[in-house]
Motif scaffolding. Structure first.
Motif, PDB file in Angstrom:
ATOM      1  N   LEU A   1      56.346  21.285  53.837  1.00  0.00           N
ATOM      2  CA  LEU A   1      57.554  21.127  54.653  1.00  0.00           C
ATOM      3  C   LEU A   1      58.793  21.131  53.768  1.00  0.00           C
ATOM      4  CD1 LEU A   1      58.966  20.496  57.382  1.00  0.00           C
ATOM      5  CD2 LEU A   1      58.570  18.066  56.900  1.00  0.00           C
ATOM      6  N   GLN A   2      58.730  20.455  52.628  1.00  0.00           N
ATOM      7  CA  GLN A   2      59.873  20.440  51.712  1.00  0.00           C
ATOM      8  C   GLN A   2      60.226  21.847  51.249  1.00  0.00           C
ATOM      9  OE1 GLN A   2      58.334  17.783  48.718  1.00  0.00           O
ATOM     10  NE2 GLN A   2      59.218  15.943  49.668  1.00  0.00           N
ATOM     11  N   TRP A   3      59.202  22.631  50.934  1.00  0.00           N
ATOM     12  CA  TRP A   3      59.454  24.020  50.505  1.00  0.00           C
ATOM     13  C   TRP A   3      60.185  24.796  51.604  1.00  0.00           C
ATOM     14  CZ3 TRP A   3      58.737  27.019  46.129  1.00  0.00           C
ATOM     15  CH2 TRP A   3      58.869  28.399  46.312  1.00  0.00           C
ATOM     16  N   LEU A   4      59.717  24.664  52.828  1.00  0.00           N
ATOM     17  CA  LEU A   4      60.285  25.424  53.940  1.00  0.00           C
ATOM     18  C   LEU A   4      61.692  24.945  54.315  1.00  0.00           C
ATOM     19  CD1 LEU A   4      57.064  25.606  56.141  1.00  0.00           C
ATOM     20  CD2 LEU A   4      58.132  27.498  54.905  1.00  0.00           C
ATOM     21  N   ARG A   5      62.002  23.667  54.041  1.00  0.00           N
ATOM     22  CA  ARG A   5      63.308  23.126  54.397  1.00  0.00           C
ATOM     23  C   ARG A   5      64.337  23.261  53.281  1.00  0.00           C
ATOM     24  NH1 ARG A   5      63.832  17.478  55.727  1.00  0.00           N
ATOM     25  NH2 ARG A   5      65.753  18.154  56.726  1.00  0.00           N
ATOM     26  N   THR A   6      63.892  23.521  52.063  1.00  0.00           N
ATOM     27  CA  THR A   6      64.821  23.580  50.930  1.00  0.00           C
ATOM     28  C   THR A   6      65.875  24.658  51.156  1.00  0.00           C
ATOM     29  OG1 THR A   6      63.229  22.718  49.334  1.00  0.00           O
ATOM     30  CG2 THR A   6      65.027  24.070  48.457  1.00  0.00           C
ATOM     31  N   ARG A   7      67.133  24.276  50.920  1.00  0.00           N
ATOM     32  CA  ARG A   7      68.244  25.218  51.073  1.00  0.00           C
ATOM     33  C   ARG A   7      69.152  25.180  49.851  1.00  0.00           C
ATOM     34  NH1 ARG A   7      73.131  24.327  55.263  1.00  0.00           N
ATOM     35  NH2 ARG A   7      72.358  22.233  54.934  1.00  0.00           N
ATOM     36  N   HIS A   8      69.620  23.982  49.476  1.00  0.00           N
ATOM     37  CA  HIS A   8      70.586  23.855  48.377  1.00  0.00           C
ATOM     38  C   HIS A   8      70.020  24.399  47.066  1.00  0.00           C
ATOM     39  CE1 HIS A   8      72.838  21.628  51.230  1.00  0.00           C
ATOM     40  NE2 HIS A   8      72.116  20.518  51.162  1.00  0.00           N
ATOM     41  N   ALA A   9      68.766  24.094  46.777  1.00  0.00           N
ATOM     42  CA  ALA A   9      68.186  24.519  45.498  1.00  0.00           C
ATOM     43  C   ALA A   9      68.008  26.031  45.410  1.00  0.00           C
ATOM     44  CB  ALA A   9      66.842  23.826  45.272  1.00  0.00           C
ATOM     45  N   TRP A  10      67.932  26.703  46.553  1.00  0.00           N
ATOM     46  CA  TRP A  10      67.826  28.173  46.534  1.00  0.00           C
ATOM     47  C   TRP A  10      69.209  28.822  46.540  1.00  0.00           C
ATOM     48  CZ3 TRP A  10      63.497  27.277  44.958  1.00  0.00           C
ATOM     49  CH2 TRP A  10      62.407  26.799  45.669  1.00  0.00           C
ATOM     50  N   GLY A  11      70.223  28.069  46.910  1.00  0.00           N
ATOM     51  CA  GLY A  11      71.583  28.612  46.909  1.00  0.00           C
ATOM     52  C   GLY A  11      72.223  28.660  48.279  1.00  0.00           C
ATOM     53  N   ASP A  12      71.474  29.099  49.315  1.00  0.00           N
ATOM     54  CA  ASP A  12      72.024  29.163  50.670  1.00  0.00           C
ATOM     55  C   ASP A  12      70.908  29.420  51.676  1.00  0.00           C
ATOM     56  OD1 ASP A  12      71.388  31.878  50.458  1.00  0.00           O
ATOM     57  OD2 ASP A  12      73.445  32.464  49.987  1.00  0.00           O
ATOM     58  N   ASP A  13      71.302  29.551  52.953  1.00  0.00           N
ATOM     59  CA  ASP A  13      70.330  29.771  54.024  1.00  0.00           C
ATOM     60  C   ASP A  13      69.600  31.106  53.885  1.00  0.00           C
ATOM     61  OD1 ASP A  13      70.090  27.577  55.675  1.00  0.00           O
ATOM     62  OD2 ASP A  13      71.930  28.016  56.763  1.00  0.00           O
ATOM     63  N   LEU A  14      70.277  32.099  53.330  1.00  0.00           N
ATOM     64  CA  LEU A  14      69.657  33.415  53.194  1.00  0.00           C
ATOM     65  C   LEU A  14      68.474  33.346  52.227  1.00  0.00           C
ATOM     66  CD1 LEU A  14      72.868  35.638  53.037  1.00  0.00           C
ATOM     67  CD2 LEU A  14      71.555  34.894  55.031  1.00  0.00           C
ATOM     68  N   MET A  15      68.653  32.592  51.143  1.00  0.00           N
ATOM     69  CA  MET A  15      67.553  32.437  50.199  1.00  0.00           C
ATOM     70  C   MET A  15      66.462  31.526  50.768  1.00  0.00           C
ATOM     71  SD  MET A  15      68.055  34.386  47.621  1.00  0.00           S
ATOM     72  CE  MET A  15      68.607  35.519  48.911  1.00  0.00           C
ATOM     73  N   ARG A  16      66.844  30.607  51.629  1.00  0.00           N
ATOM     74  CA  ARG A  16      65.822  29.797  52.294  1.00  0.00           C
ATOM     75  C   ARG A  16      64.913  30.689  53.149  1.00  0.00           C
ATOM     76  NH1 ARG A  16      66.813  24.430  55.929  1.00  0.00           N
ATOM     77  NH2 ARG A  16      68.278  25.729  57.064  1.00  0.00           N
ATOM     78  N   ALA A  17      65.509  31.669  53.825  1.00  0.00           N
ATOM     79  CA  ALA A  17      64.702  32.606  54.620  1.00  0.00           C
ATOM     80  C   ALA A  17      63.721  33.354  53.719  1.00  0.00           C
ATOM     81  CB  ALA A  17      65.606  33.593  55.350  1.00  0.00           C
ATOM     82  N   ARG A  18      64.182  33.745  52.516  1.00  0.00           N
ATOM     83  CA  ARG A  18      63.286  34.439  51.588  1.00  0.00           C
ATOM     84  C   ARG A  18      62.116  33.533  51.191  1.00  0.00           C
ATOM     85  NH1 ARG A  18      65.478  36.691  45.917  1.00  0.00           N
ATOM     86  NH2 ARG A  18      66.622  38.102  47.300  1.00  0.00           N
ATOM     87  N   ALA A  19      62.409  32.269  50.903  1.00  0.00           N
ATOM     88  CA  ALA A  19      61.353  31.328  50.521  1.00  0.00           C
ATOM     89  C   ALA A  19      60.354  31.135  51.659  1.00  0.00           C
ATOM     90  CB  ALA A  19      61.967  29.986  50.125  1.00  0.00           C
ATOM     91  N   GLN A  20      60.857  31.097  52.888  1.00  0.00           N
ATOM     92  CA  GLN A  20      59.972  30.971  54.044  1.00  0.00           C
ATOM     93  C   GLN A  20      59.083  32.202  54.199  1.00  0.00           C
ATOM     94  OE1 GLN A  20      62.951  30.267  57.012  1.00  0.00           O
ATOM     95  NE2 GLN A  20      63.106  28.078  56.567  1.00  0.00           N
ATOM     96  N   HIS A  21      59.654  33.382  53.975  1.00  0.00           N
ATOM     97  CA  HIS A  21      58.855  34.613  54.043  1.00  0.00           C
ATOM     98  C   HIS A  21      57.755  34.607  52.984  1.00  0.00           C
ATOM     99  CE1 HIS A  21      62.565  36.767  55.958  1.00  0.00           C
ATOM    100  NE2 HIS A  21      61.892  36.048  56.830  1.00  0.00           N
ATOM    101  N   MET A  22      58.105  34.180  51.784  1.00  0.00           N
ATOM    102  CA  MET A  22      57.116  34.133  50.701  1.00  0.00           C
ATOM    103  C   MET A  22      55.982  33.174  51.059  1.00  0.00           C
ATOM    104  SD  MET A  22      59.789  34.260  47.499  1.00  0.00           S
ATOM    105  CE  MET A  22      58.595  33.737  46.287  1.00  0.00           C
TER     106      MET A  22
END
Length: 551
Positions: A269-290
């Motif tokens: 859940l933490q991985w899927l919710r992380t936003r700040h550490a990836w930079g923004d919401d767009l990178m959060r979407a990438r992490a969710q896809h991965m």
């Protein structure tokens, strides 16, 4: 006699039950067993023991089969009873149109997956880490369309960032009956304006893609599903710690060292919710896809769909975690959806994010990059694969209709008897309306047999795209026939309460000419550059960590 007793289940069961331990252990000469021993000798005794073993085996087998079947049925009913369902769409003004069947009569399947930030339970409050929002209407912080091609040989997962500003249609809350008027706002508020059905309707109106089902999952559901799967591999290029900073509050709590890690439960859940550490919401979407790509690979490697025990664990977790649209009437249908996804090779699965631009009204939001986003939506409507690893699907006759797809409804009237109103909507912010445009298209319709067509003289409107609108289901086939006559794509045929009959709205995309401008056919894998595409078989991808969150 002995053969009959061994093969027939009822005599075997009856005889085995009748033989009590006392009778079996009676002295020789007493009872039926003793009598047979004296008359038949040792050979008869051995045959009797074999028959008794066979009868006992048949009895046990019957009990096991009946017991298992009964338990299986009860468990299946238990799962069905726990499956939470809701209305598919919470409004009637949908602009979407089903994709026409391919040559084999197959149609694509589209499922909208919604991640809710609901904190309406103690478990979700704990996992969400924000007690201030306990009891607030949930927001749709994750929105992802899963598209399965008609031939089930390719799939796509498309995300729209939660802070995308869009037009939201009128919606009605199915539980309270409260009506919400149309508005323009960020897309994650749709869940609070009538539930998942409102989110689905907003997607349909934005994309023109017909969506068959929705599924929602909350924080606790993600944890349950992640535990049931047993962990998913994720990767980071630097040490990461998503924590509050002096300038930015909040954080998911994710903390990992550089490299690949198997995450499950709360850490997933933490991985899927992380936003700040990836930079923004767009990178959060990438992490969710991965994460989802890795999850699919994991499930395929585990052969979970052929492992009854694992499948039951997943099924139990799924019904406790997912809330689904009412068309998914049973656990079997949910299982069938999973089996269809399982059949797609990982190198034919593509994850993308909707092409977007910074919102000029708010720097923290984005808006659709219309040119590139429309190209992606058209690929979905035409069922064009997002990858280049397979062939292009055929249309009904092995070719795609020039307009994108063909009518699937029959007209109720002959063209000569149908009244059609034509409106001029070619005005834009930068250009005035084209004079007499409605009259010119009216003449085109008259030439195609629509003798009752007439131009609307009430004034010019403004529409980016040409549309054919109709007020009720009985005129849908007639509206489709008008669109086909003018070469207008079926995706631009819409039901609308704003018209009283079939109405052609000539938009800014058709400012000249008597034939609707044809667009080049999209090709497999020809995605916009700013779609951030990730292939499902790519295991080399790792997330970069934004510098303030490295350690």
């Amino acid at each position: 006699m002995a053969q009959s007793e061994v093969r027939g289940k009822a005599p075997a069961v009856e005889d085995a039950v009748a033989r009590t331990p006392a009778a079996e252990g009676a002295p020789a000469g007493h009872g039926r067993g003793g009598s047979r021993r004296r008359l038949g000798g040792a050979g008869t005794d051995r045959r009797r023991r074999r028959r008794r073993v066979l009868r006992w085996s048949a009895t046990v087998l019957a009990v096991v089969i009946l017991g298992t079947a009964g338990a299986g049925y009860l468990y299946y009913q238990h799962l069905n009873g726990n499956l939470q369902k809701g209305r598919r769409a919470n409004g009637d003004d949908s602009k979407a149109h089903r994709t026409a069947p391919n040559a084999a009569g197959q149609t694509p399947l589209n499922i909208l997956l919604i991640g809710s930030d609901s904190r309406n339970s103690a478990e979700n409050v704990k996992l969400g880490g924000s007690r201030d929002h306990a009891g607030d209407p949930p927001l749709a912080d994750v929105q992802m369309l899963i598209h399965l091609s008609a031939d089930r040989k390719s799939a796509a997962m498309i995300s729209i960032p939660r802070d995308t500003r869009v037009d939201i249609p009128a919606c009605t809350d199915p539980d309270t009956g409260r009506e919400y008027p149309p508005t323009n706002d960020i897309i994650n508020v749709t869940l609070a304006r009538g539930g998942a059905g409102c989110t689905l309707l907003t997607w349909e109106n934005l994309t023109g893609v017909y969506i068959d089902h929705w599924m929602t999952i909350d924080f606790a559901g993600v944890v349950r599903m992640a535990d049931a799967i047993g962990g998913v591999d994720v990767c980071v290029n630097q040490n990461v710690s998503d924590h509050p900073t002096a300038t930015v509050s909040g954080g998911s709590g994710l903390k990992l060292t550089k490299g690949t890690h198997k995450v499950k439960g709360e850490q997933a859940l933490q991985w899927l919710r992380t936003r700040h550490a990836w930079g923004d919401d767009l990178m959060r979407a990438r992490a969710q896809h991965m994460y989802l790509n890795s999850m699919i690979r994991t499930l395929k490697q585990q052969n979970v769909f052929t492992d009854t025990g694992r499948l039951m664990d997943l099924a139990d977790a799924a019904v406790k975690s997912l809330h689904v649209s009412e068309e998914i009437t049973s656990v079997k249908k949910l299982y069938d959806l999973g089996m269809q996804m399982k059949s797609v090779p990982t190198d034919r699965i593509t994850s993308v994010t909707m092409p977007n631009l910074k919102d000029p009204q708010n720097g923290n939001h984005v808006i659709p990059d219309e040119k590139n986003a429309d190209k992606m939506w058209r690929m979905l409507r035409d069922d064009v694969p997002f990858d280049k690893n397979g062939g292009k699907p055929d249309g009904k006759d092995g070719k795609k209709d020039a307009a994108g797809n063909k009518p699937d409804k029959k007209p109720s009237l002959d063209p000569a008897g149908l009244g059609v109103l034509v409106r001029n909507a070619t005005r834009t912010d930068a250009e005035a309306a084209v004079p007499q445009r409605a009259s010119a298209i009216t003449q085109v319709l008259v030439g195609k047999g629509y003798a009752l067509a007439q131009a609307d003289a009430s004034g010019s409107l403004a529409e980016d795209k040409t549309l054919v609108r109709y007020p009720s289901a009985d005129l849908e086939g007639d509206a489709q026939a008008v669109a086909e006559a003018l070469g207008i794509p079926m995706a631009q045929v819409q039901k609308s309460t704003d018209v009283s009959g079939v109405t052609v709205v000539v938009g800014a995309d058709w400012r000249s000419g008597s034939a609707y401008p044809k667009k080049s056919e999209p090709k497999a894998g020809d995605l916009p550059e700013n779609s951030d595409a990730v292939n499902g078989s790519d295991t080399s991808k790792c997330m970069d960590v934004y510098a303030p969150y490295r350690w």
